[in-house]
Write a protein that holds these residues in place. Structure first.
Motif, PDB file in Angstrom:
ATOM      1  N   GLY A  37      39.206  41.765  46.298  1.00 26.97           N
ATOM      2  CA  GLY A  37      38.565  40.696  47.043  1.00 26.97           C
ATOM      3  C   GLY A  37      38.976  39.318  46.564  1.00 26.97           C
ATOM      4  N   ASP A  38      38.325  38.324  47.140  1.00 22.50           N
ATOM      5  CA  ASP A  38      38.637  36.914  46.917  1.00 22.50           C
ATOM      6  C   ASP A  38      37.794  36.356  45.775  1.00 22.50           C
ATOM      7  OD1 ASP A  38      39.231  34.216  47.127  1.00 22.50           O
ATOM      8  OD2 ASP A  38      38.033  33.920  48.938  1.00 22.50           O
ATOM      9  N   LEU A  39      38.448  35.870  44.730  1.00 20.85           N
ATOM     10  CA  LEU A  39      37.752  35.294  43.589  1.00 20.85           C
ATOM     11  C   LEU A  39      37.619  33.781  43.672  1.00 20.85           C
ATOM     12  CD1 LEU A  39      39.294  37.307  40.626  1.00 20.85           C
ATOM     13  CD2 LEU A  39      36.867  37.185  41.204  1.00 20.85           C
ATOM     14  N   THR A  40      38.403  33.142  44.527  1.00 16.21           N
ATOM     15  CA  THR A  40      38.522  31.690  44.466  1.00 16.21           C
ATOM     16  C   THR A  40      37.969  30.954  45.684  1.00 16.21           C
ATOM     17  OG1 THR A  40      40.736  31.713  45.457  1.00 16.21           O
ATOM     18  CG2 THR A  40      40.593  31.961  43.060  1.00 16.21           C
ATOM     19  N   ASP A  50      42.879  37.509  48.829  1.00 18.85           N
ATOM     20  CA  ASP A  50      42.524  38.414  47.742  1.00 18.85           C
ATOM     21  C   ASP A  50      43.340  38.105  46.493  1.00 18.85           C
ATOM     22  OD1 ASP A  50      40.740  39.591  49.413  1.00 18.85           O
ATOM     23  OD2 ASP A  50      41.867  41.436  49.728  1.00 18.85           O
ATOM     24  N   ASP A  51      42.673  38.166  45.341  1.00 18.40           N
ATOM     25  CA  ASP A  51      43.261  37.782  44.065  1.00 18.40           C
ATOM     26  C   ASP A  51      43.224  38.954  43.078  1.00 18.40           C
ATOM     27  OD1 ASP A  51      43.222  34.974  45.000  1.00 18.40           O
ATOM     28  OD2 ASP A  51      41.050  35.144  44.683  1.00 18.40           O
ATOM     29  N   ILE A  52      43.893  38.784  41.945  1.00 18.20           N
ATOM     30  CA  ILE A  52      43.794  39.756  40.864  1.00 18.20           C
ATOM     31  C   ILE A  52      43.613  39.025  39.544  1.00 18.20           C
ATOM     32  CG2 ILE A  52      45.220  41.475  42.048  1.00 18.20           C
ATOM     33  CD1 ILE A  52      47.497  40.768  40.091  1.00 18.20           C
ATOM     34  N   VAL A  53      43.141  39.767  38.535  1.00 21.50           N
ATOM     35  CA  VAL A  53      43.124  39.291  37.159  1.00 21.50           C
ATOM     36  C   VAL A  53      43.872  40.308  36.311  1.00 21.50           C
ATOM     37  CG1 VAL A  53      41.012  37.933  37.330  1.00 21.50           C
ATOM     38  CG2 VAL A  53      40.859  40.361  36.744  1.00 21.50           C
ATOM     39  N   ALA A  54      44.431  39.848  35.186  1.00 16.42           N
ATOM     40  CA  ALA A  54      45.189  40.721  34.298  1.00 16.42           C
ATOM     41  C   ALA A  54      44.866  40.369  32.852  1.00 16.42           C
ATOM     42  CB  ALA A  54      46.691  40.570  34.560  1.00 16.42           C
ATOM     43  N   LYS A  55      44.643  41.391  32.040  1.00 23.95           N
ATOM     44  CA  LYS A  55      44.330  41.206  30.614  1.00 23.95           C
ATOM     45  C   LYS A  55      45.569  41.491  29.782  1.00 23.95           C
ATOM     46  CE  LYS A  55      41.969  44.305  28.154  1.00 23.95           C
ATOM     47  NZ  LYS A  55      42.720  44.528  26.882  1.00 23.95           N
ATOM     48  N   ASP A  56      45.968  40.537  28.940  1.00 22.95           N
ATOM     49  CA  ASP A  56      47.154  40.769  28.121  1.00 22.95           C
ATOM     50  C   ASP A  56      46.787  41.435  26.793  1.00 22.95           C
ATOM     51  OD1 ASP A  56      46.401  38.772  26.254  1.00 22.95           O
ATOM     52  OD2 ASP A  56      47.656  37.243  27.195  1.00 22.95           O
ATOM     53  N   LEU A  62      42.463  36.925  29.434  1.00 27.01           N
ATOM     54  CA  LEU A  62      42.398  37.278  30.839  1.00 27.01           C
ATOM     55  C   LEU A  62      43.001  36.157  31.671  1.00 27.01           C
ATOM     56  CD1 LEU A  62      41.168  39.632  32.606  1.00 27.01           C
ATOM     57  CD2 LEU A  62      39.288  38.048  33.085  1.00 27.01           C
ATOM     58  N   TRP A  63      43.859  36.558  32.632  1.00 24.34           N
ATOM     59  CA  TRP A  63      44.558  35.599  33.483  1.00 24.34           C
ATOM     60  C   TRP A  63      44.239  35.860  34.948  1.00 24.34           C
ATOM     61  CZ3 TRP A  63      47.439  31.906  30.960  1.00 24.34           C
ATOM     62  CH2 TRP A  63      47.766  32.170  29.631  1.00 24.34           C
ATOM     63  N   LEU A  64      44.152  34.784  35.715  1.00 27.29           N
ATOM     64  CA  LEU A  64      43.922  34.861  37.153  1.00 27.29           C
ATOM     65  C   LEU A  64      45.224  34.606  37.900  1.00 27.29           C
ATOM     66  CD1 LEU A  64      42.121  34.791  39.769  1.00 27.29           C
ATOM     67  CD2 LEU A  64      41.825  32.338  39.323  1.00 27.29           C
ATOM     68  N   TYR A  65      45.523  35.490  38.839  1.00 34.00           N
ATOM     69  CA  TYR A  65      46.623  35.293  39.771  1.00 34.00           C
ATOM     70  C   TYR A  65      46.025  35.135  41.170  1.00 34.00           C
ATOM     71  CZ  TYR A  65      50.198  36.678  36.351  1.00 34.00           C
ATOM     72  OH  TYR A  65      51.034  36.742  35.261  1.00 34.00           O
ATOM     73  N   LYS A  66      46.086  33.933  41.696  1.00 32.40           N
ATOM     74  CA  LYS A  66      45.556  33.678  43.033  1.00 32.40           C
ATOM     75  C   LYS A  66      46.475  34.283  44.088  1.00 32.40           C
ATOM     76  CE  LYS A  66      43.948  29.724  44.194  1.00 32.40           C
ATOM     77  NZ  LYS A  66      43.802  28.270  44.474  1.00 32.40           N
ATOM     78  N   ALA A  84      37.922  28.897  41.418  1.00 35.69           N
ATOM     79  CA  ALA A  84      39.153  29.257  40.711  1.00 35.69           C
ATOM     80  C   ALA A  84      39.172  28.743  39.280  1.00 35.69           C
ATOM     81  CB  ALA A  84      40.363  28.731  41.464  1.00 35.69           C
ATOM     82  N   ALA A  85      38.558  27.587  39.035  1.00 36.12           N
ATOM     83  CA  ALA A  85      38.570  26.998  37.693  1.00 36.12           C
ATOM     84  C   ALA A  85      37.721  27.786  36.710  1.00 36.12           C
ATOM     85  CB  ALA A  85      38.098  25.548  37.750  1.00 36.12           C
TER      86      ALA A  85
END
Length: 311
Positions: A209-212, A217-223, A228-232, A289-290
């Protein structure tokens, strides 16, 4: 005023969706439990019509008119049994789990998929051995989608990333290259499109779904360092994400993160995280998004390490 009105609409639609979902799952899960010891793979959930209002289109209209997908959180235990946890309408998950199928112990990945863009999943994609299959909820038949899927070490459906309506599929190969497969809306997929390399920096990828608040639709990724990073999302399958932005550190306390959509039924997609002791936490989405999540809320005191796969 328009933003407030839009949020209220999303909340109302999400609650209607969740109510329908609860009724359908309880009805099917209870009656199907007697078949749990049967041979082969099975699922028990029937499709749910989540279109609470024809005036509000999920996934493709203006951001104010959208609402987040509403799905149970599913877990697969060591015996290959699927269990469903419904939203409890109090900001968490119902403690009473519902049997949802059996025979999935050999699956490496399982992910929900919404084919008809109504905000509720229609079935699951799974990888067993080198085969990707699609199984419709409530059906014991596995539709073979393709072979050769043992080249991937991460797979998930993170919603409609290509902008066509049906959910799509992300797959990362062992060299760290991420690919996008577009969904046809019937379990089948297009050819793959290369998103980019370097994605083996991440231990987990999640989204639904949409985070921003922009309608994409967006994703997040944990390194591996716990950031944690957001990819819009862009809605463009040729370049589905913008450059990443940092959400925050300290996420290595978790051994799994997953999004199934809106858990707290406020119309905004959320994130669920499981810590190493088996406790479950909810990060409520903000639509900003922020700062895409609020502070965590504990929604499960323990026992969630029972599940090898959460989806």
């Amino acid at each position: 005023m328009a933003k407030s009105s839009g949020l209220n609409t999303r909340r109302a639609l999400a609650r209607a969706t969740a109510a329908a979902l609860t009724a359908a799952l309880v009805a099917t899960g209870t009656s199907a439990a007697v078949a749990a010891d049967g041979p082969g793979r099975s699922t028990s959930k029937t499709p749910v019509d989540a279109k609470a209002s024809d005036a509000s289109k999920f996934g493709a209209g203006a951001a104010e008119d959208e609402y987040a997908p509403v799905n149970p959180l599913y877990g697969m235990d060591a015996g290959g049994v699927l269990w469903a946890y419904l939203p409890d309408f109090e900001g968490g998950l119902d403690s009473q789990r519902i049997w949802n199928g059996s025979g999935w112990q050999n699956s490496r990945f399982i992910t929900q998929v919404d084919h008809d863009n109504d905000g509720s999943s229609d079935g699951i994609w799974d990888v067993t051995g080198n085969q990707l299959s699609y199984t419709k909820w409530g059906d014991d038949y596995q539709q073979l989608v393709g072979n050769g899927w043992n080249i991937y070490d991460r797979l998930l459906s993170a919603g409609d990333l290509g902008g066509a309506g049906a959910d799509d599929l992300l797959a990362r190969d062992k060299s760290g290259v991420l690919y996008l497969y577009l969904g046809y809306g019937n379990g089948k997929l297009t050819q793959r499109y290369k998103v980019g390399g370097g994605w083996n920096a991440y231990t987990h990828i999640a989204g639904q779904g949409d985070l921003t608040g922009d309608g994409k639709d967006d994703i997040v990724a944990k390194d591996s360092s716990g950031v944690l990073w957001l990819y819009k999302g862009t809605g463009n399958y040729k370049a589905p994400f913008t450059s990443r932005t940092r959400v925050g550190g300290g996420w290595n306390t978790y051994n799994n993160i997953v999004s199934v959509g809106d858990i707290d039924i406020d119309g905004i997609t959320d994130l669920v995280a499981r810590d190493k002791n088996g406790a479950l936490y909810l990060y409520k989405g903000t639509g900003n998004a922020a700062s895409p999540y609020t502070s965590r809320v504990k929604i499960g005191s323990g026992g969630w390490n029972t599940y090898r796969i959460l989806f």
